[in-house]
Design a protein around this motif. Structure first.
Motif, short mmCIF file in Angstrom:
data_model
loop_
_atom_site.label_atom_id
_atom_site.label_comp_id
_atom_site.label_asym_id
_atom_site.label_seq_id
_atom_site.Cartn_x
_atom_site.Cartn_y
_atom_site.Cartn_z
N ALA A 315 11.77 4.15 -90.53
CA ALA A 315 12.04 3.58 -89.20
C ALA A 315 11.54 2.14 -89.07
N HIS A 316 10.60 1.74 -89.92
CA HIS A 316 10.05 0.38 -89.85
C HIS A 316 10.91 -0.63 -90.62
N PHE A 317 11.99 -0.15 -91.27
CA PHE A 317 12.82 -1.02 -92.10
C PHE A 317 14.29 -0.82 -91.71
N PRO A 318 14.67 -1.37 -90.55
CA PRO A 318 16.01 -1.13 -90.01
C PRO A 318 17.13 -1.71 -90.86
N ASP A 319 16.82 -2.64 -91.78
CA ASP A 319 17.87 -3.22 -92.61
C ASP A 319 18.12 -2.43 -93.89
N GLY A 320 17.40 -1.31 -94.07
CA GLY A 320 17.73 -0.42 -95.18
C GLY A 320 16.60 -0.16 -96.13
N GLN A 321 16.84 0.82 -97.00
CA GLN A 321 15.89 1.21 -98.03
C GLN A 321 16.62 1.24 -99.37
N LEU A 322 16.14 0.46 -100.31
CA LEU A 322 16.71 0.39 -101.66
C LEU A 322 15.85 1.18 -102.62
N PHE A 323 16.47 1.74 -103.65
CA PHE A 323 15.73 2.51 -104.65
C PHE A 323 16.34 2.23 -106.02
N ALA A 324 15.50 1.99 -107.01
CA ALA A 324 15.98 1.73 -108.36
C ALA A 324 15.04 2.35 -109.38
N GLU A 325 15.61 3.09 -110.31
CA GLU A 325 14.84 3.60 -111.46
C GLU A 325 14.87 2.51 -112.53
N LEU A 326 13.71 2.12 -113.01
CA LEU A 326 13.61 0.98 -113.93
C LEU A 326 13.57 1.39 -115.39
N LYS A 334 15.15 -0.44 -118.39
CA LYS A 334 16.49 -0.91 -118.07
C LYS A 334 16.50 -2.43 -117.98
N ASP A 335 17.66 -3.00 -118.27
CA ASP A 335 17.83 -4.44 -118.13
C ASP A 335 17.79 -4.80 -116.65
#
Length: 610
Positions: A315-326, A334-335
């Motif tokens: 709720a504190h990040f209204p512009d979205g949540q990104l997730f990446a496995e590295l 990963k590159d």
């Protein structure tokens, strides 16, 4: 037994107050309670009692305080000496901070699910555990170390309760309270935005605008910054007449907001202190980049904790949540360009198909990523980072964004204060994890076997998940049958595998990331056992000098295959190896060692080139 720290530190038995004399005894008790069942080292106790200059008799004095507490608290409470310090166990005791954290978490969950009445009731009950300033009768050193975190958690709970109040149309009831809170905390922008909302809904548009102007002046004068997005958006909403009564969190339905978080793990148990710390830090309004690290050995639950914290903070990040496995499944990094393409696609960047020149130009990808994230309140979760060089191009450009990283290694880009190092779970938490997967009644029927299963897993959540899944898949098996299969150390790692869950496979990337010669050293240390040992002890096993042994041990710490376990009487570091890592090291034969050492040498070369 009742323990209270959200106010003066107190202990009560059957409602009767237990007389604890002196700030030092109160400090020791509070430090043990705040550890949530984990060991508090002598060095930390000394720092909390005397600061940077503990007396030479510090250990003896701490022992005296512990003895006094044992006598005062009686048989219901167990204070155990466990190197490198002490641990307090009080099964069945009620601790106000634990109750506050539980109710606060339930309240936040209800708020996310738009169950505003439930959220209001839960958060009101949570705040009711506070009896005044927390830890008001302890040393200044403990106060300095713990009070800011506790106060921030209280303020977040208060802000969330007010959010629920406003969603329920209680703007008239909260206006006076908010006026006082804003006067007391003039730079907390969320409170000021809530006061503006309440005033507007009471028909006081001019007062709402005046509240904004006063806040802007305070922020500029005191901090040298302009109002953040939340306060600015509330100001625009007042001007546009858009603050009518409506449910909170409406912006969450926007179709253009990326939500890449994986599903949170079912049956998440334990880690309450770590979860509270992360969510409080993520919720804190700041114009400085927030970079948080969750670190620890393979299988200790880093990703599960990070995903849960990110989910609770969405709720504190209204512009979205990104997730990446590295890293790939086998631990191969990963590159960065591949990861950037995936993140940019989630952010809506067009023209990044496989044949596009832009999709292979790393500098262009970094530029696009910085442009796409500029000024946005994003939460970026980077899972299983290898090191700082891999993370650097994935950091967003916005100071309002936050980055939550999991890694087996410590990162130079993240300060110690923002690093959460996960230790294995204690026995009670381990049993709860196992019960959630296999069924509590099944374990209650055979408590001795349940205790054996917990011991064989060594507090490692991955191992516990394997055991729970295997038991759940074999409902006719008694717990003692599987306990017997795990009893043989030579077969234990083979048994700790089920489907995609595999303890041996989880440890393999850590070995591959070691420096050349590391796998051989790990094999040589496999006979050291689980007791703490020094570089001097290791030098004999490794047949090298003490300085060289310490270098090797530190490299094993950096790859999360060894833990630091305090200091010896001479002030030199002690190391400890997890029992499952020891079993893995002992299983390495000549061929495995040769392959592992080749992987380590290749990793050294790749690191040098990168």
């Amino acid at each position: 037994m009742d323990f209270r720290i959200l106010g003066p530190v107190e202990a009560r038995r059957d409602g009767d107050w237990i007389a604890l004399s002196g700030s030092k005894v109160h400090t020791v008790l509070a430090a043990m309670l705040l550890a949530h069942g984990r060991v508090v080292s002598d060095s930390r106790l000394g720092a909390l009692l005397w600061g940077w200059d503990p007396p030479v008799t510090a250990s003896a004095q701490i022992y005296t305080y512990m003895s006094r507490l044992r006598k005062l608290l009686g048989d219901e409470v167990e204070i155990v000496r466990r190197q490198p310090g002490y641990v307090l166990r009080a099964p069945g005791a009620r601790i106000d901070v634990v109750e506050f954290e539980r109710l606060d978490r339930l309240g936040r969950e209800a708020l996310r699910e738009r169950r505003f009445a439930d959220a209001q009731a839960l958060l009101t009950e949570a705040l009711g555990w506070w009896r005044g300033p927390a830890l008001s009768n302890v040393t200044e050193f403990l106060l300095e170390a713990e009070l800011p975190q506790l106060e921030e958690a209280r303020m977040l709970a208060l802000e969330n309760r007010i959010e629920a109040d406003l969603a329920l149309g209680m703007h008239e009831q909260v206006t006076a309270e908010l006026t006082g809170l804003v006067a007391e905390h003039p730079v907390r922008e969320r409170l000021r935005a809530q006061l503006m909302t309440a005033l507007y809904r009471c028909g006081r548009q001019a007062d709402a605008l005046q509240t904004y102007y006063e806040g802007r002046k305070v922020l500029v004068d005191q901090l040298g910054v302009d109002p953040g997005e939340a306060l600015g958006a509330t100001y625009q909403a007042v001007l546009g007449g858009e603050l009518g009564l409506r449910g909170a969190g409406a912006a969450r339905g926007r179709s253009d907001v990326p939500t890449m978080l994986p599903a949170a793990e079912d049956g998440f148990v334990g880690r309450s202190a770590e979860l509270s710390l992360l969510t409080a830090r993520l919720a804190a309004g700041t114009n400085r980049p927030r970079r948080l690290l969750v670190t620890g050995m393979a299988g200790v639950g880093k990703t599960a904790l990070a995903v849960r914290a990110a989910e609770e903070s969405a709720a504190h990040f209204p512009d979205g949540q990104l997730f990446a496995e590295l890293c790939d499944q086998d631990g191969t990094p990963k590159d960065a360009g591949e990861v950037l393409v995936r993140l940019l696609r989630a952010l809506g960047e067009p023209g990044l198909d496989g044949g596009s020149p832009r999709a292979t130009d790393r500098d262009e990808l970094v530029r696009l990523y910085r442009a796409r994230t500029s000024g946005k309140r994003l939460l970026v979760v980077l899972d299983d980072a290898v090191g700082d060089l891999q993370v650097a191009p994935l950091l967003p450009a916005s100071p309002q964004a936050a980055v939550l990283i999991t890694s087996r290694a410590r990162l130079a880009r993240v300060t110690g204060a923002d690093t959460v190092a996960l230790a294995p779970l204690d026995d009670d938490e381990s049993l709860a994890v196992l019960a959630a997967a296999a069924g509590a009644e099944r374990l209650r029927d055979d408590p001795d076997s349940a205790d054996d299963l917990v011991a064989y897993c060594g507090g490692l959540p991955l191992a516990l998940a394997v055991v729970g899944a295997r038991l759940a898949a074999r409902p006719s098996w008694p717990a003692r049958r599987f306990a017997a299969r795990l009893a043989d150390p030579a077969e234990r790692l083979a048994e700790l595998s089920f489907g995609d869950l595999d303890v041996r496979g989880a440890l393999l990337p850590s070995v591959r990331r070691m420096a050349a010669g590391g796998p051989l050293a790990l094999r040589a240390l496999s006979g050291a056992g689980t007791e703490p040992f020094s570089a001097r002890d290791a030098s004999a096993r490794l047949a090298v000098s003490e300085d060289e042994a310490e270098r090797v041990l530190e490299s094993l710490v950096d790859t999360a295959l060894l833990d630091l376990s305090g200091l010896d009487p001479q002030g030199l570091p002690l190391y400890r190896c997890h029992e499952l890592v020891l079993l893995y090291a002992a299983s390495l034969d000549a061929a495995s060692l040769d392959a592992a050492d080749q992987d380590a040498a290749a990793h050294d070369s790749a690191t040098a080139v990168g």
